[in-house]
Enzyme design. Sequence first.
Site, PDB file in Angstrom:
ATOM      1  N   HIS A   1      -1.136   1.004   4.190  1.00 52.54           N
ATOM      2  CA  HIS A   1      -1.114   0.008   5.264  1.00 52.54           C
ATOM      3  C   HIS A   1       0.290  -0.544   5.476  1.00 52.54           C
ATOM      4  O   HIS A   1       0.875  -1.138   4.573  1.00 52.54           O
ATOM      5  CB  HIS A   1      -2.071  -1.118   4.881  1.00 52.54           C
TER       6      HIS A   1
ATOM      7  N   GLU B   1       0.150   3.787   7.905  1.00 50.73           N
ATOM      8  CA  GLU B   1      -0.239   3.047   9.109  1.00 50.73           C
ATOM      9  C   GLU B   1       0.919   2.172   9.550  1.00 50.73           C
ATOM     10  O   GLU B   1       1.694   1.693   8.715  1.00 50.73           O
ATOM     11  CB  GLU B   1      -1.471   2.188   8.789  1.00 50.73           C
TER      12      GLU B   1
ATOM     13  N   ASP C   1       2.546  -0.506  13.126  1.00 52.94           N
ATOM     14  CA  ASP C   1       2.267  -1.328  14.303  1.00 52.94           C
ATOM     15  C   ASP C   1       3.433  -1.185  15.268  1.00 52.94           C
ATOM     16  O   ASP C   1       4.598  -1.303  14.870  1.00 52.94           O
ATOM     17  CB  ASP C   1       2.119  -2.805  13.908  1.00 52.94           C
TER      18      ASP C   1
ATOM     19  N   HIS D   1       4.639  -5.828  12.802  1.00 50.14           N
ATOM     20  CA  HIS D   1       3.250  -6.270  12.927  1.00 50.14           C
ATOM     21  C   HIS D   1       3.070  -7.491  13.811  1.00 50.14           C
ATOM     22  O   HIS D   1       2.262  -7.490  14.744  1.00 50.14           O
ATOM     23  CB  HIS D   1       2.663  -6.564  11.542  1.00 50.14           C
TER      24      HIS D   1
ATOM     25  N   GLU E   1      -0.766   2.077  15.318  1.00 49.98           N
ATOM     26  CA  GLU E   1      -1.467   1.026  16.043  1.00 49.98           C
ATOM     27  C   GLU E   1      -0.625   0.501  17.203  1.00 49.98           C
ATOM     28  O   GLU E   1       0.517   0.056  17.011  1.00 49.98           O
ATOM     29  CB  GLU E   1      -1.824  -0.142  15.125  1.00 49.98           C
TER      30      GLU E   1
END
Length: 289
Positions: free
Chosen positions: A39, A66, A68, A81, A149
């Site tokens: 993450h 992962e 952002d 993020h 994301e």
Amino acid sequence: MHARVVAVAAAVVLGVAALLSPTSDARAGDVGETTVIAHRGASAYAPENTLASIDKAAQLGFSWVENDVQRTKDGELVVIHDDSLKRTTNVEQVFPGRAPWKVKDFTAAEIKRLDAGSWYSPAYTGTRVPTLKDYMRRIEHNHEKLLLEIKNPELYPGIEQQTLKLLGNEGWLDQKHLRRLIVQSFSADSIRTVHNLRPAITTAYLGSPTVTKLHEYARFTDLVNPSYAMLSMGYVSAVHSFDGPHGRPLRVFAWTVNDAATARRVAGYGVDGIITNKPDMVRTALRSN
């Protein structure tokens, strides 16, 4: 369709698990059939969403990471993020008069000046907020796979098209790379847009739609990725009972799991992946389950 929804709802009530396998390609960091995703990179061990965090994930033996993606004032895609720079950079010191320090209010050159590592540890002083272009090149260098994301798409009109254009320019929309890429968002509209623009891309919706709504999401998303706190064996079974836009059963990646007991419990529900700040801890927990 009505009969199928009724049957799925019954499965949820009864907690019947009809667990189906994820895609068949082997992944570093997998434990059995459960993929472990780092993450924001290995963010328990390096500052989140930085090149250092994905390097650390690779060092730990994990290929799935992962991130952002947001956009600067002058249109550069960056990996961060929060919609504010305040928490993970020294923006308050560098630009003291520009509260609330929103990403969208700063140029890429201004963000490049910021320290995105010292908040985490003095050892990472001088770490920068990466552009998505630099991030993708490091991912490629590390032979990693990406759960990307699209963050706060309502703040950045057209970010879906822009992200896909950058991915294409970096060579990430060919068949080889599409096996290493999932695009996700909390916005169903954003994911629907990605699917409509590039149907071959694997997509994921961040959230937990009701069972009666799953057939609608299955038209444009391949995964349903809820918070682990929202999960049950019945819900995972329900998600698995629908085929997504590519004719495969919907999958479930649960977030964000950071302790061994929760990792074992969530894996027991039959999820296909676990998103975690501590991928090595989750891997150890599942192997000892």
